[in-house]
Write a protein that holds these residues in place. Structure first.
Motif, PDB file in Angstrom:
ATOM      1  N   GLY A  55       2.291  46.660  35.519  1.00 16.55           N
ATOM      2  CA  GLY A  55       1.390  45.697  35.239  1.00 16.55           C
ATOM      3  C   GLY A  55       0.330  46.583  34.282  1.00 16.55           C
ATOM      4  O   GLY A  55      -0.317  46.257  33.341  1.00 16.55           O
ATOM      5  N   ALA A  56       0.104  47.988  34.926  1.00 17.51           N
ATOM      6  CA  ALA A  56      -0.745  48.864  34.191  1.00 17.51           C
ATOM      7  C   ALA A  56      -0.261  49.239  32.865  1.00 17.51           C
ATOM      8  O   ALA A  56      -1.017  49.381  31.691  1.00 17.51           O
ATOM      9  CB  ALA A  56      -0.900  50.026  35.059  1.00 17.51           C
ATOM     10  N   TRP A  57       1.043  49.297  32.840  1.00 17.27           N
ATOM     11  CA  TRP A  57       1.733  49.765  31.503  1.00 17.27           C
ATOM     12  C   TRP A  57       1.740  48.681  30.454  1.00 17.27           C
ATOM     13  O   TRP A  57       1.554  48.815  29.326  1.00 17.27           O
ATOM     14  CB  TRP A  57       3.466  50.118  32.034  1.00 17.27           C
ATOM     15  CG  TRP A  57       4.121  50.539  30.676  1.00 17.27           C
ATOM     16  CD1 TRP A  57       3.988  51.670  29.775  1.00 17.27           C
ATOM     17  CD2 TRP A  57       5.085  49.293  29.915  1.00 17.27           C
ATOM     18  NE1 TRP A  57       4.847  51.457  28.773  1.00 17.27           N
ATOM     19  CE2 TRP A  57       5.590  50.026  28.679  1.00 17.27           C
ATOM     20  CE3 TRP A  57       5.415  48.036  30.194  1.00 17.27           C
ATOM     21  CZ2 TRP A  57       6.127  49.685  28.035  1.00 17.27           C
ATOM     22  CZ3 TRP A  57       6.396  47.379  29.234  1.00 17.27           C
ATOM     23  CH2 TRP A  57       6.738  48.072  28.236  1.00 17.27           C
ATOM     24  N   LEU A  58       1.760  47.377  31.223  1.00 15.58           N
ATOM     25  CA  LEU A  58       1.711  46.390  30.146  1.00 15.58           C
ATOM     26  C   LEU A  58       0.377  46.061  29.709  1.00 15.58           C
ATOM     27  O   LEU A  58       0.043  45.663  28.511  1.00 15.58           O
ATOM     28  CB  LEU A  58       2.172  44.855  30.913  1.00 15.58           C
ATOM     29  CG  LEU A  58       3.590  44.529  30.755  1.00 15.58           C
ATOM     30  CD1 LEU A  58       3.934  43.470  31.896  1.00 15.58           C
ATOM     31  CD2 LEU A  58       4.363  44.442  29.552  1.00 15.58           C
ATOM     32  N   ASP A  59      -0.637  46.566  30.619  1.00 11.75           N
ATOM     33  CA  ASP A  59      -2.102  46.405  29.989  1.00 11.75           C
ATOM     34  C   ASP A  59      -2.314  47.157  28.661  1.00 11.75           C
ATOM     35  O   ASP A  59      -3.132  47.145  27.935  1.00 11.75           O
ATOM     36  CB  ASP A  59      -2.941  46.427  31.382  1.00 11.75           C
ATOM     37  CG  ASP A  59      -3.186  45.354  32.033  1.00 11.75           C
ATOM     38  OD1 ASP A  59      -2.906  44.279  31.709  1.00 11.75           O
ATOM     39  OD2 ASP A  59      -3.689  45.706  33.237  1.00 11.75           O
ATOM     40  N   ARG A  60      -1.691  48.528  29.073  1.00 10.50           N
ATOM     41  CA  ARG A  60      -1.933  49.381  27.972  1.00 10.50           C
ATOM     42  C   ARG A  60      -0.824  48.937  26.827  1.00 10.50           C
ATOM     43  O   ARG A  60      -1.429  49.215  25.815  1.00 10.50           O
ATOM     44  CB  ARG A  60      -1.471  50.813  28.448  1.00 10.50           C
ATOM     45  CG  ARG A  60      -2.757  51.583  29.277  1.00 10.50           C
ATOM     46  CD  ARG A  60      -2.147  53.010  29.651  1.00 10.50           C
ATOM     47  NE  ARG A  60      -1.618  52.886  30.925  1.00 10.50           N
ATOM     48  CZ  ARG A  60      -0.519  53.054  31.291  1.00 10.50           C
ATOM     49  NH1 ARG A  60       0.270  53.797  30.414  1.00 10.50           N
ATOM     50  NH2 ARG A  60      -0.176  53.256  32.594  1.00 10.50           N
ATOM     51  N   ALA A  61       0.239  48.488  26.846  1.00 11.21           N
ATOM     52  CA  ALA A  61       0.939  48.477  25.807  1.00 11.21           C
ATOM     53  C   ALA A  61       0.571  46.966  25.164  1.00 11.21           C
ATOM     54  O   ALA A  61       0.544  47.065  23.873  1.00 11.21           O
ATOM     55  CB  ALA A  61       2.313  48.114  26.199  1.00 11.21           C
ATOM     56  N   VAL A  62       0.159  45.778  25.888  1.00 12.34           N
ATOM     57  CA  VAL A  62      -0.383  44.592  25.148  1.00 12.34           C
ATOM     58  C   VAL A  62      -1.731  44.443  25.004  1.00 12.34           C
ATOM     59  O   VAL A  62      -2.146  43.969  23.960  1.00 12.34           O
ATOM     60  CB  VAL A  62       0.547  43.469  26.081  1.00 12.34           C
ATOM     61  CG1 VAL A  62       0.123  42.212  25.471  1.00 12.34           C
ATOM     62  CG2 VAL A  62       1.870  43.612  26.243  1.00 12.34           C
ATOM     63  N   PHE A  66      -5.806  38.962  29.658  1.00 13.00           N
ATOM     64  CA  PHE A  66      -5.153  38.849  30.777  1.00 13.00           C
ATOM     65  C   PHE A  66      -4.915  40.070  31.424  1.00 13.00           C
ATOM     66  O   PHE A  66      -4.480  41.180  30.752  1.00 13.00           O
ATOM     67  CB  PHE A  66      -3.828  38.169  30.448  1.00 13.00           C
ATOM     68  CG  PHE A  66      -3.149  37.663  31.645  1.00 13.00           C
ATOM     69  CD1 PHE A  66      -3.396  36.684  32.157  1.00 13.00           C
ATOM     70  CD2 PHE A  66      -1.743  38.308  31.961  1.00 13.00           C
ATOM     71  CE1 PHE A  66      -2.783  36.236  33.439  1.00 13.00           C
ATOM     72  CE2 PHE A  66      -1.210  37.934  33.085  1.00 13.00           C
ATOM     73  CZ  PHE A  66      -1.560  37.004  33.785  1.00 13.00           C
ATOM     74  N   SER A  67      -5.136  40.197  32.706  1.00 13.07           N
ATOM     75  CA  SER A  67      -4.918  41.361  33.479  1.00 13.07           C
ATOM     76  C   SER A  67      -3.343  41.379  34.195  1.00 13.07           C
ATOM     77  O   SER A  67      -3.215  40.633  35.232  1.00 13.07           O
ATOM     78  CB  SER A  67      -5.855  41.292  34.771  1.00 13.07           C
ATOM     79  OG  SER A  67      -5.582  42.679  35.615  1.00 13.07           O
ATOM     80  N   LEU A  73       0.409  42.868  40.590  1.00 10.01           N
ATOM     81  CA  LEU A  73       0.051  43.189  42.105  1.00 10.01           C
ATOM     82  C   LEU A  73       0.162  41.993  42.944  1.00 10.01           C
ATOM     83  O   LEU A  73       0.680  42.268  44.028  1.00 10.01           O
ATOM     84  CB  LEU A  73      -1.509  43.731  41.961  1.00 10.01           C
ATOM     85  CG  LEU A  73      -2.177  43.820  43.396  1.00 10.01           C
ATOM     86  CD1 LEU A  73      -1.577  44.933  44.105  1.00 10.01           C
ATOM     87  CD2 LEU A  73      -3.632  43.824  43.402  1.00 10.01           C
ATOM     88  N   LEU A  74      -0.455  40.933  42.708  1.00 11.47           N
ATOM     89  CA  LEU A  74      -0.062  39.706  43.614  1.00 11.47           C
ATOM     90  C   LEU A  74       1.413  39.318  43.656  1.00 11.47           C
ATOM     91  O   LEU A  74       1.863  38.888  44.656  1.00 11.47           O
ATOM     92  CB  LEU A  74      -0.925  38.652  42.824  1.00 11.47           C
ATOM     93  CG  LEU A  74      -2.405  38.557  42.953  1.00 11.47           C
ATOM     94  CD1 LEU A  74      -3.244  37.636  42.386  1.00 11.47           C
ATOM     95  CD2 LEU A  74      -3.037  39.076  44.596  1.00 11.47           C
ATOM     96  N   GLY A  75       1.955  39.366  42.462  1.00  7.05           N
ATOM     97  CA  GLY A  75       3.426  38.975  42.532  1.00  7.05           C
ATOM     98  C   GLY A  75       4.255  40.114  43.471  1.00  7.05           C
ATOM     99  O   GLY A  75       5.082  39.519  43.997  1.00  7.05           O
TER     100      GLY A  75
END
Length: 96
Positions: A55-62, A66-67, A73-75
């Motif tokens: 998720g952290a990687w996707l937040d930086r990349a995309v 949306f977090s 984390l919940l998944g």
């Protein structure tokens, strides 16, 4: 004799054998409990950490509003709980 009576007799025999083993002290001990506790912990922790990292990687990349970190984390926690439930039910079935 009905078809269910052999099933009942087998179930009673298994329970009696389990009770005798418990009275002799040949059952699983404290270390097994600690091991199972550790297994359940890792079964939840690993998917959670993988979800956070992805998720952290996707937040930086995309980016965006949306977090991905929170969602994954919940998944990861949900997947870990299902995984832990699987292991606990598997071990409890082995007791029968």
């Amino acid at each position: 004799m009905s078809a269910r009576e052999p099933d009942k007799a087998a179930a009673i025999a298994r329970k009696a054998a389990r009770k005798e083993a418990a009275q002799r002290g040949t059952g699983r001990g404290v270390w097994f409990g600690f091991g199972m506790f550790g297994l359940v912990g890792w079964a939840v922790a690993v998917p959670t950490l993988i979800g956070v990292a992805l998720g952290a990687w996707l937040d930086r990349a995309v980016g965006g509003e949306f977090s991905w970190t929170l969602a994954l984390l919940l998944g990861g926690v949900a997947l870990g709980c299902v995984n832990a439930w699987f292991w606990v039910t598997k071990e409890s079935r082995d007791d029968d």
